[in-house]
Structure formats: C-alpha cells, structure tokens
Design an enzyme around this catalytic site. Sequence first.
Site, PDB file in Angstrom:
ATOM      1  N   ASP A   1       0.825  -1.211   0.000  1.00  0.00           N
ATOM      2  CA  ASP A   1       0.000   0.000   0.000  1.00  0.00           C
ATOM      3  C   ASP A   1       0.859   1.261   0.000  1.00  0.00           C
ATOM      4  OD1 ASP A   1      -2.322  -1.392  -0.206  1.00  0.00           O
ATOM      5  OD2 ASP A   1      -3.221  -0.677   1.665  1.00  0.00           O
TER       6      ASP A   1
ATOM      7  N   HIS B   1      -4.131  -1.939  -2.528  1.00  0.00           N
ATOM      8  CA  HIS B   1      -4.246  -0.709  -3.322  1.00  0.00           C
ATOM      9  C   HIS B   1      -3.391  -0.768  -4.582  1.00  0.00           C
ATOM     10  CE1 HIS B   1      -6.827   2.069  -0.988  1.00  0.00           C
ATOM     11  NE2 HIS B   1      -6.565   1.194  -0.027  1.00  0.00           N
TER      12      HIS B   1
ATOM     13  N   HIS C   1       0.939  -8.483   3.154  1.00  0.00           N
ATOM     14  CA  HIS C   1       0.142  -7.283   3.410  1.00  0.00           C
ATOM     15  C   HIS C   1      -1.051  -7.553   4.316  1.00  0.00           C
ATOM     16  CE1 HIS C   1      -1.408  -3.280   2.795  1.00  0.00           C
ATOM     17  NE2 HIS C   1      -2.563  -3.757   2.385  1.00  0.00           N
TER      18      HIS C   1
END
Length: 562
Positions: free
Chosen positions: A155, A191, A270
């Site tokens: 991200d 993202h 993540h």
Amino acid sequence: MVRATRHRLPLLLAACGAFFVANQAGYRSGVEAFNTAPALLLRAGRAPVLQSSFSSLPRHSVRHFAQPRTCRPGISTAKALFDGFLANSIPDEDKKRPIPDFDAPYLYPAADRIVAVGDVHGDVGALLGCMEIAGLIDQDQNWIGGTTHFVQIGDILDRGDDEKDCLQLLRKLRPQAEAAGGMVHVLIGNHEIMNVDLDFRYVTPGAWDDWNDAPKTGSMLVNVKEQLASIGFPPYMKERVSAFRPGGTAARELANMRVAVQIGDTLLVHGGLRMKHLDYGLERLNKETSAWLTGGSKFKNVEKPSILDDGDSPIWARLYSVPQPKPRAQEELEAVCEALGARRMVVGHTPQLRGINAAVSPRGFEVWRTDTGMSQGMMSGPLEALEVLADGTVHIITETGIVPAAMRLPEAEGEMVDVCDIDTGICTPLPDEVEAIQFTTQPEPAQPGAVRVRAPEEAPVNILSGENKLEVEMLRAMDDKSLGVEERVSFLLERLIADAVRREDETLTKKTVKEMLGKVVGVEVVYDYEEYVSAEIRRIISMGAEAILERYSTPVPEEAAK
C-alpha cells in the site's frame, strides 16, 4: 522534509501503562515505575538513529512466552511448502496450469536484522521518517543500513500525492542495499492491485499526472489505446490508466514486488496468509502475479490470479488484524507458521490506533500489525518501524526511542478499538462490497476486453442515508431476539433487502447491508457470523427482484418505527 510533529500516542500509552503498574505494584510514582522497569528507552529530539547505535541498546525479547513448537525444517523444506507441497487440495484446473517462467524470489535465509514498515499511502515524508529513525538512510537519502533487510509491507499507492516519490526512493535504495549485503523488499498491497484493476477511487488530485506512459498497442493483454475512447473516462486519467494496466511502466514496476516473502522465521505479507494460500502455492502466486503485471508478448496469456480477489486473500485478509483475533484465526496462524517453520507473521492493511502491536496465539506464535495509519491521507499516525533481530528479539522503533515488544503485547496494551468498526472510511472495503447490488440471476455479460474504471467520486460514502436509517429503526422494532442467531440474521436480511427492492434503491451495497444489520444485532454478531452473513446476502440477491418481492410481499409497517 520529514514532518517534525507527530502524534505521541505510543509514548502516552506507555506512560499510562507505567502509572497503572506503579499503582498496582506500590511504586511512589509512574516515573519510578519507568525507571525501575526498562520499558521504554527514551531518546530526545528527532536526530536520525544510526545503525551503529543499535548494538549498544538493551534487547528486551518477547521470549517469555512459551516457545512455539515449530518443525523448523530449514529453507529447503519451507520452500517445498511455499511451492505448493500441500497441493492435494489445489483445484485440478490450477494444478494443470503451468507456473509462469518468471524470476520472483521470495524466500530468504535469516537476516541479522529485519525492519518492516507498514502502509505509507503516498506520503514520502512518512516513508523517509521511518527509514531515518531505523538508521537505514542518511540525510542524502542514501542507504546506510548495512545488511538489514528492509520490508515495506505494501500500500504505497493511493490516499496521497507522493506515490511516485515513494516508488523512486525504494527503486534507488534497492541496488545500494544489495551492494552492502542488505535487501529492500516491497510487498504488493490491495491498493496496488486496485490501481491495476483501474479502481481509482482513492487517487488524490495531485497523483494523476507525470506517469509518462504512452498508450501501448500490439500483443498486450488489454490494448489500452483502443479502449480509451470507448470507456469514456476523462482525459486526466489517461496517463495513469496506461501506466497501470498490465505491461505499463507502473505495472512492470509493481511486478518487482511480491505478494509474500519469508526471511528466516519471519513471514511478511500485506493482509495475512491462510493455509489455503500455502495449498495454492506461494511460488505460484508470486510468479503468476508478477507475470500478469509484466504483460507483453511473453506473458499475454497469464491472467490475474483469482485468489487475489478473495475477501480473505493475502492482500485483503483482516482476520489477524482485529484487536483480538478469533480462536480459529489463532489456530490458522499457528498452522501456517508451523508449516513454514516460522515464529511470527508481519502484516499491514488494517490501521492500528495504538501503533504497531502484536497478537499472540495460545502456543506463542505472533502476528505483528504494522499499519499505523502514518500517511497524512489516513490518520497522520505515528512514524514507527518493526525491528526483528537475528536472535528473535523484537523492538518497535519510534521517533522517541525503542519500545520493547513486551510493551506492545495484549497484556500491556489492554482493550483496543477496531478502527474498521468506525465510520471513517479508513479501512478500504473490498470492491465487491461497495458495488451497487444487481438483483438478477443472470447478469449481463461484460463486453470482451472491456475495462471498468472507478473514479474518485465513486469512493464509498460511510454515512447511512435517511431512508436506511429509517429502515434500521423499523428492523429494530421487528427484531426477535428469542430466535437463534442464524435464524434472526436471515429474517432481518430478508426483510432489509426486500424493502430495498420495493423502494427501488439503486445504491444499496453489501457493505451497507452489513452496516445496517450491525446497527440492529450489533457489530460483534456480524463479525462473528461474517461468513454466514455474506452467504445469506448472496443467497437472497441471487433470487432476483421479482422472486424477492413475491416471497417477501409484506412490507415492514412504517408504524413499527414509531
């Protein structure tokens, strides 16, 4: 220039903890409690912390926990497991699909020092600040971290204007670190994948330009040049679209990132790893993802791994990041770590209101949560980095000093708040959760090669509409708490969705349905029965609008809300 002022929440919490200890143990003051137990090594000012200074610091380990019973099979066995050694449950079609020929290393021997930093979301000042306090870069932003393995947990993109600066910094430092015997690892977050999927809802106004990637033609997976006119998105999006589609310059840079890595006995990902991800094979997942992002003639037939879109995929999972993971999540943490000979998992993705902290399973396996919401586009949370030394000692590096791991464990932290339960928009929902519900059993097929672009104005609104608030009151009046939980949930969901169909609500999303249900039965029930709730929503929606109205023809009486 790194911001000079930051929240001091971790320090304040540590101070509160000290006063509690003082009161319980009979110390004359919280200051004496701090002095008696070396709970926090304070360092004044914002002077950069050089690596040489770490060797003299006391090491406060978390090893007072029972040692995990890991098989510790070594790199070769861990690699076999990572590569799909547990392949007996991989679907046949996946086992038949060849693994792309892409060099995607992800498994490394133990390092002298690992430094992990969570989500930076387009804030290069936050990234620089974390690397400075960890003694990884000098004032000229060059590598001085020696043999340290630095891991950015994903991200980098969205919510801030400095995305390209963050990428450029890490690109510059990678060869410098390798020349010194260290490494710079960057992981893929949700993202990053959202941008490749052209989900631009979280792109900030200053982050559209200067990607300098002309539209591609030829043998790409998607011919962007031919698609631009048909999609109908504004001209300001064109550079970013072209750069992030597979084969674009930004996508090829993302291809150098990994979904997950293991360094010695530390797993880094993540969102989180589950056993089914090991079953799929993390070598396969890393290689398929990188090949898909690279595109071009060599990898034009490599598709995006569908597992990345799962709600509990390695980039979307939050099961380990809630304040107190469920027992089954703790069991899965233990299973994953034990299978890979790991002691701990390090994740980001879910902002932690109190800074970096850990949850520990009954058998002593740890999951460290590193997303502090540090970006100015998030919470402007504290600049912190997680440090793992070769002997297993864990520290949290802050702007004011080194915090021993024991100060960030549950018994020291106390009760925590789940930031995703707060209607702030901080936690990015899965795209499918915020799509307007289509009440049809046969959705219209997408046009071949069509590209769906989501613009910033489509970002989800986190406030219930007036109609939805009224619906909540009506459902509260009809709620029968004597029913079993599943029966109660099903009844409320059926009524809620039927009423939305009746009033022709074209904005209803699965996320909104869950939020409304949570306001009736409580968010804890929705959380504990998350899989059942999601399955019931899918079941009811799949019936189609006519069948829903026919089956649930009696509307909720408006008098019920009075």
